[in-house]
Write a protein that holds these residues in place. Sequence first.
Motif, PDB file in Angstrom:
ATOM      1  N   ALA A 100       0.915  -1.243   0.088  1.00 12.15           N
ATOM      2  CA  ALA A 100       0.165  -0.062  -0.032  1.00 12.15           C
ATOM      3  C   ALA A 100       1.117   1.130   0.048  1.00 12.15           C
ATOM      4  N   LEU A 101       0.695   2.115  -0.960  1.00 11.11           N
ATOM      5  CA  LEU A 101       1.267   3.382  -0.894  1.00 11.11           C
ATOM      6  C   LEU A 101       0.251   4.569  -1.002  1.00 11.11           C
ATOM      7  N   TYR A 117      -2.596  10.815  -4.257  1.00 14.92           N
ATOM      8  CA  TYR A 117      -2.667   9.206  -4.783  1.00 14.92           C
ATOM      9  C   TYR A 117      -2.833   8.114  -3.730  1.00 14.92           C
ATOM     10  N   ASP A 118      -3.525   6.770  -4.028  1.00 12.85           N
ATOM     11  CA  ASP A 118      -2.909   5.839  -3.098  1.00 12.85           C
ATOM     12  C   ASP A 118      -3.333   4.613  -4.067  1.00 12.85           C
ATOM     13  N   VAL A 119      -2.418   3.529  -3.698  1.00 12.06           N
ATOM     14  CA  VAL A 119      -2.506   2.549  -4.435  1.00 12.06           C
ATOM     15  C   VAL A 119      -2.310   1.377  -3.518  1.00 12.06           C
ATOM     16  N   TYR A 120      -3.045   0.105  -3.783  1.00 10.42           N
ATOM     17  CA  TYR A 120      -3.131  -1.037  -3.066  1.00 10.42           C
ATOM     18  C   TYR A 120      -3.014  -2.082  -4.337  1.00 10.42           C
ATOM     19  N   THR A 121      -2.044  -2.891  -4.033  1.00  9.55           N
ATOM     20  CA  THR A 121      -1.801  -4.324  -4.910  1.00  9.55           C
ATOM     21  C   THR A 121      -1.304  -5.286  -4.394  1.00  9.55           C
ATOM     22  N   GLY A 122      -1.956  -6.352  -4.633  1.00  9.95           N
ATOM     23  CA  GLY A 122      -1.417  -7.807  -4.312  1.00  9.95           C
ATOM     24  C   GLY A 122      -0.363  -8.231  -5.300  1.00  9.95           C
ATOM     25  N   GLU A 152      -5.711   2.130  -8.055  1.00  7.11           N
ATOM     26  CA  GLU A 152      -5.006   3.196  -8.034  1.00  7.11           C
ATOM     27  C   GLU A 152      -6.231   4.355  -7.880  1.00  7.11           C
ATOM     28  N   THR A 153      -5.984   5.112  -6.997  1.00  5.93           N
ATOM     29  CA  THR A 153      -6.986   6.283  -6.619  1.00  5.93           C
ATOM     30  C   THR A 153      -6.160   7.717  -6.920  1.00  5.93           C
ATOM     31  N   LEU A 154      -6.670   8.605  -7.604  1.00  2.00           N
ATOM     32  CA  LEU A 154      -6.181   9.873  -7.739  1.00  2.00           C
ATOM     33  C   LEU A 154      -6.979  10.920  -7.218  1.00  2.00           C
ATOM     34  N   VAL A 155      -6.090  12.186  -6.761  1.00  5.24           N
ATOM     35  CA  VAL A 155      -6.856  13.402  -6.684  1.00  5.24           C
ATOM     36  C   VAL A 155      -5.937  14.165  -7.201  1.00  5.24           C
ATOM     37  N   SER A 156      -6.777  15.123  -7.988  1.00  2.00           N
ATOM     38  CA  SER A 156      -5.906  16.210  -8.677  1.00  2.00           C
ATOM     39  C   SER A 156      -6.650  17.281  -8.954  1.00  2.00           C
ATOM     40  N   GLY A 157      -6.104  18.746  -8.255  1.00  2.00           N
ATOM     41  CA  GLY A 157      -6.943  19.730  -8.677  1.00  2.00           C
ATOM     42  C   GLY A 157      -6.561  20.806  -7.596  1.00  2.00           C
ATOM     43  N   SER A 158      -7.305  21.816  -7.753  1.00  2.00           N
ATOM     44  CA  SER A 158      -7.031  23.137  -6.976  1.00  2.00           C
ATOM     45  C   SER A 158      -7.864  23.113  -5.787  1.00  2.00           C
ATOM     46  N   VAL A 159      -7.587  23.918  -4.625  1.00  2.00           N
ATOM     47  CA  VAL A 159      -8.282  23.756  -3.454  1.00  2.00           C
ATOM     48  C   VAL A 159      -9.608  23.923  -3.801  1.00  2.00           C
ATOM     49  N   VAL A 160      -9.858  24.867  -4.737  1.00  3.64           N
ATOM     50  CA  VAL A 160     -11.223  25.333  -5.179  1.00  3.64           C
ATOM     51  C   VAL A 160     -12.011  24.156  -5.593  1.00  3.64           C
TER      52      VAL A 160
END
Lengths: 355, 288
Positions: A100-101, A117-122, A152-160
């Motif tokens: 997990a990262l 991001y977060d990534v979970y792999t087996g 993989e989950t991503l979050v990308s953007g401005s605080v707005v």
Amino acid sequence: MTPYISMISAILLLSTSCLAADGGSVDVIGLYGQGFGFWSTVNQITQGNQTPSNVLGLLDSSFDHPQEGIASLQIRVQSPINGDFREFFNQAYFGLGGDALAGGVAVNRILPQIQAYDVYTGHLDFGLTEQPKPHESGFEYRLGSTLGAGNETLVSGSVVDLLDQYSPDNSALFYTGLDLYLGYESHYSEQLSSHYRLSLSPTLFTTDHTDSGAQYAINSDQFNFRWRQENEWTVLLDSAYEPSLAFGLVTILGQQPTPVTFLPRTWDAIHNIEAFPTVGQLIGLGSKISIYGSNFPLGLTLNGGYYGGYFGAGATLHVFMVQVMAGTYGVEQSGGYREEESRIAFLSIGGRIEL
Amino acid sequence: LSFKRIIPFLVLAAILCGCEDSSKNNQDEQQVRLTKMLDERRYDDVIHLIESDPSASAAFPDLLAMGYLGKSGFEPLAFAENILAAQTADPALDHLIAGCDLSALDGASVQPQVRCVLRRLWAHLPDPDDVNFAKARDLFRAAYPTAASTPVQYNVLIGVVESVSVLSRLGRIALQYDAINVSQTLPSQSDVDRIFSQLKLAADEALRVLTRASYGGSKISGLLTGLKKVPLIQNTGITVEWLQATEIPLVIQFINDPNNGVESDVVKAALLQFLDQVIAGLQAPVAV
């Protein structure tokens, strides 16, 4: 890619067909590095119940300081092998693991931008190895492979963007990789020895994050090549007493030139590491001191040095069959030298069970 | 034995031969460097670096504006944090707007009255005519003149900057006029002239906020105040308007009234009447 997949299949078949019935061992290692504070922060933000002031409070320490957390669990069974390949390899191994990262960074205090991001792999690891007998000179090598799957989950953007309800970008993740290793251990005398190690780990990753534009997106069919070579010279102090004391100097070349390899392959993909980034980032120089003895149930190794431009230090304690390891190392997130440090402190506990 | 010793050097040679030039695009590097300076609050360095390089001035007008905004002491998230924090008593503010809860607020759930939000804002808003803040405002306007073609996040940030300007002007006028009322004197002609010119600027800025809000929505209020449930601007579905309780619609109406287009005694009387109306609105009892 067909030859690549064929090679992995061949390694799988070889390693399964060569396993002997008894005489093996099982290694179990768990590792936890830093915290997942940043990701939980981002999770809270994306749930839409945060205010700008909460966001600031949560992000304040993250401006221009990438935050990363890592956790992993590995179980590996090793066994002597039978059959024709015994001439070339003396062991086969199978491993199961999970990684997990999570991490990210916030930039620009005036109009904060968040990449996380977060990534979970087996993953399933298998292969064949050859190792010299203890305290003897000789080659060692490994022909191995790995298959992994996760999310993989991503979050990308401005605080707005994040002030309203926000849906993170999710994708399944698959990877296949090779683990190639060649080493040579030389014992020049009872006191002086050297150990050369070269490992190559090409990996092909696949996700649905095509052209997402997010900093940490793993693209569809992304190829990353991790390599590392290490030279270690060890001097054992002449003493009639146990435990023994040994000093070592280590030079490492590679994208993560730390004395302990603790980052999973997914880290390479997340940061899309270059095969040959800035030279300074590739060099690690350090020293180590070990206290151990053949009739002594405890062993302790301390290391420290500059690895990829950042100070790092660690300790490994052996108590019978149990190994406890702790360390803190800086890892470069960019292709440059000392531009974006991700400092990871970790604790690892492992043990071996002889079958 | 000799072969073993050669292996590391062969590998090293192969690596060095394979080294690629990983230098990025200069402009990207410069942007990363400037953004890092913003993170480190090195606003003077951002301004100096951009203004000393014409190509950087052309490429990064937004970062230059942010540099000036930071230099003025205004950081949006930090500002919102101050608004939600516990407030200290201020005799002038508390006379103007009495009865507000001054304790720390949970921005996600509470819904204080708009006039109490104004009281908190007026305790912290910067001087809209501060040279650095004004420069930032002008640079943003020049860099993103048309709201329709401006990214939402910039519309929101510019909307916040314009909101700070209009609300700060209104607050300063209200506090000054309230102090004049308390002292039971009449404002001097210079006071009236200055108030009138400030109101004209405020009305212009208030309309600019509405234009930005057409594209940035309620996020402008949210980013400015830190409150999710108290918008200062509302979208009626047809138009975007300032809430009546902010008193800003009165300002726009007063300045847009053709009878108030020139400064005269008539205007002065109308202005005083208008200010009485604003103060009365602000001093109306706060419902518990």
